[in-house]
Design a protein around this motif. Structure first.
Motif, PDB file in Angstrom:
ATOM      1  N   ASN A 157      38.516  32.404  47.416  1.00 32.46           N
ATOM      2  CA  ASN A 157      38.244  32.254  45.984  1.00 32.46           C
ATOM      3  C   ASN A 157      38.747  30.907  45.458  1.00 32.46           C
ATOM      4  OD1 ASN A 157      39.933  32.690  43.164  1.00 32.46           O
ATOM      5  ND2 ASN A 157      37.829  33.407  43.051  1.00 32.46           N
ATOM      6  N   HIS A 163      32.315  30.486  41.201  1.00 29.48           N
ATOM      7  CA  HIS A 163      32.773  31.646  40.432  1.00 29.48           C
ATOM      8  C   HIS A 163      33.290  31.282  39.045  1.00 29.48           C
ATOM      9  CE1 HIS A 163      36.880  30.412  41.507  1.00 29.48           C
ATOM     10  NE2 HIS A 163      37.319  31.264  40.614  1.00 29.48           N
ATOM     11  N   HIS A 168      35.804  32.556  34.839  1.00 26.42           N
ATOM     12  CA  HIS A 168      36.644  31.831  33.882  1.00 26.42           C
ATOM     13  C   HIS A 168      35.885  31.428  32.619  1.00 26.42           C
ATOM     14  CE1 HIS A 168      39.542  32.033  36.997  1.00 26.42           C
ATOM     15  NE2 HIS A 168      38.847  31.269  37.815  1.00 26.42           N
ATOM     16  N   ASP A 289      40.961  35.619  37.693  1.00 24.98           N
ATOM     17  CA  ASP A 289      40.660  35.740  39.131  1.00 24.98           C
ATOM     18  C   ASP A 289      41.110  37.105  39.646  1.00 24.98           C
ATOM     19  OD1 ASP A 289      39.458  33.260  39.874  1.00 24.98           O
ATOM     20  OD2 ASP A 289      41.406  32.288  39.660  1.00 24.98           O
TER      21      ASP A 289
HETATM   22 CO    CO Z   1      39.224  31.247  39.843  1.00 29.12          CO
END
Ligand code: CO
Ligand code: FES
Length: 340
Positions: A157, A163, A168, A289
């Motif tokens: 990640n 992502h 985020h 996350d």
């Molecule tokens: Co992240």
């Protein structure tokens, strides 16, 4: 891959606990790759780690106390030195302590303000972070917490450039701009790889304050370094010269759980950006996350064909290749949980 069933993973150093958590009075417990450990400070202030199970009747040493630099079992008071030898048996009034009175001791040393442990002969040194000894940088401890996520899921990640615009979205992501720039610069080395990358991000108000900038968008230039198996540095260069370097160790507790150990290094001052504000911004990003990562299947497969991929998954694919090669080089095959 089930980390507790791949012995070669014992041959890496992992950050275990901030040194400030260790004392010369109360030992602490930590589980590394399924191995229960007891840690404490010896009389000279050195961190020590031995197996957390007394060789007499297996009581947990971490429930005992530290006396004169040794950890004393809570059950019958046997005391152990940092090398795992039993050095005091209160019930033994004459004769010496048999050599068999001992438990396994592990390599344990301090680096960057944390106690690090390696359960076997190390394959590599502790990750080198030159900025940590550069007087132009200050170090800020950020996070120490247990996540229900496996090592490979969480480490990849940190290199996943797709992502952020979703995970985020509330901190810096821009869902209107979901296509990450191509990844064209990953250089592998013995301990992992280094990846150069940039991304355009949004700047919420707290981040404008932290960065000393006024624009709504910024190009971040990132140098991401992977230290096998589960540690990374992310060195973010901002256009105004600010460097924000994050180290994160995702220390493997067991097959499903990792300990997040994170600090950052900055080339600015407390007067320019308060540590509390920097932590607050990284807190939000890290929590975002965590929420999604804890929903993933812990048994992440090394076989590329076992999952679907896209261009931005290149770092994670290299990690799978490298970890598979590591297992092979040490005569291991990937261990997975039984399938239905
Ligand atoms: Co992240
Ligand atoms: Fe530890 Fe007896 S179990 S001293």
């Amino acid at each position: 891959m089930l980390v507790t069933r791949q012995p070669v993973l014992k041959r890496f150093w992992y950050p275990i606990v901030p040194m400030t958590h260790l004392t010369q009075e109360a030992p602490i417990a930590f589980q590394l790759l399924g191995q229960p450990l007891v840690l404490w400070l010896e009389a000279e202030g050195q961190p020590r780690a031995i197996a957390d199970s007394c060789c007499h009747r297996s009581a947990q040493l971490s429930k005992g106390v530290v006396i004169d630099g040794c950890v004393r079992c809570p059950y019958h008071g046997w005391a152990y030195a940092g090398d795992g030898r039993c050095v005091h048996v209160p019930q033994l009034t004459n004769g010496s302590i048999p050599k068999t009175y001992q438990v396994a001791a592990y390599r344990c040393t301090e680096q960057y303000g944390y106690a690090w442990v390696c359960l076997d002969e190390p394959l590599h040194p502790i990750p080198a972070i030159p900025e940590a000894t550069d007087p132009g940088f200050r170090q800020i401890h950020e996070f120490y917490e247990t996540w229900k996520v496996s090592g490979l899921r969480v480490i990849e990640n940190s290199f996943d450039s797709a992502h952020g615009h979703f995970v985020h979205a509330k901190s810096w992501g821009d869902q209107g701009n979901p296509v990450p720039p191509p990844i064209d610069d990953i250089v592998e080395d013995e301990t992992g790889f280094v990846m150069q990358h940039w991304v355009e991000v949004l700047n919420p108000d707290l981040q404008k304050k932290n960065l000393g900038i006024t624009t709504d968008k910024t190009i971040r230039t990132n140098e991401r370094r992977w230290f096998m198996p589960f540690a990374r540095t992310l060195k973010i260069h901002y256009p105004n010269g600010l460097i924000h370097l994050i180290f994160t160790g995702y220390t493997p507790i067991d097959d499903q759980t990792s300990q997040l150990v994170q600090f950052c290094l900055r080339n600015d001052t407390e007067a320019e950006a308060k540590a509390a504000d920097i932590i607050a911004f990284d807190r939000q990003v890290t929590q975002e996350d965590r929420e999604v990562l804890e929903t993933t299947d812990y048994d992440a497969p090394l076989a590329i064909a076992a999952e679907q991929h896209m261009a931005s998954d290149k770092p994670g694919i290299i990690m799978r290749h490298r970890l598979a090669a590591l297992l092979k080089a040490h005569g291991e095959t990937e261990q997975r949980r039984p399938r239905d």
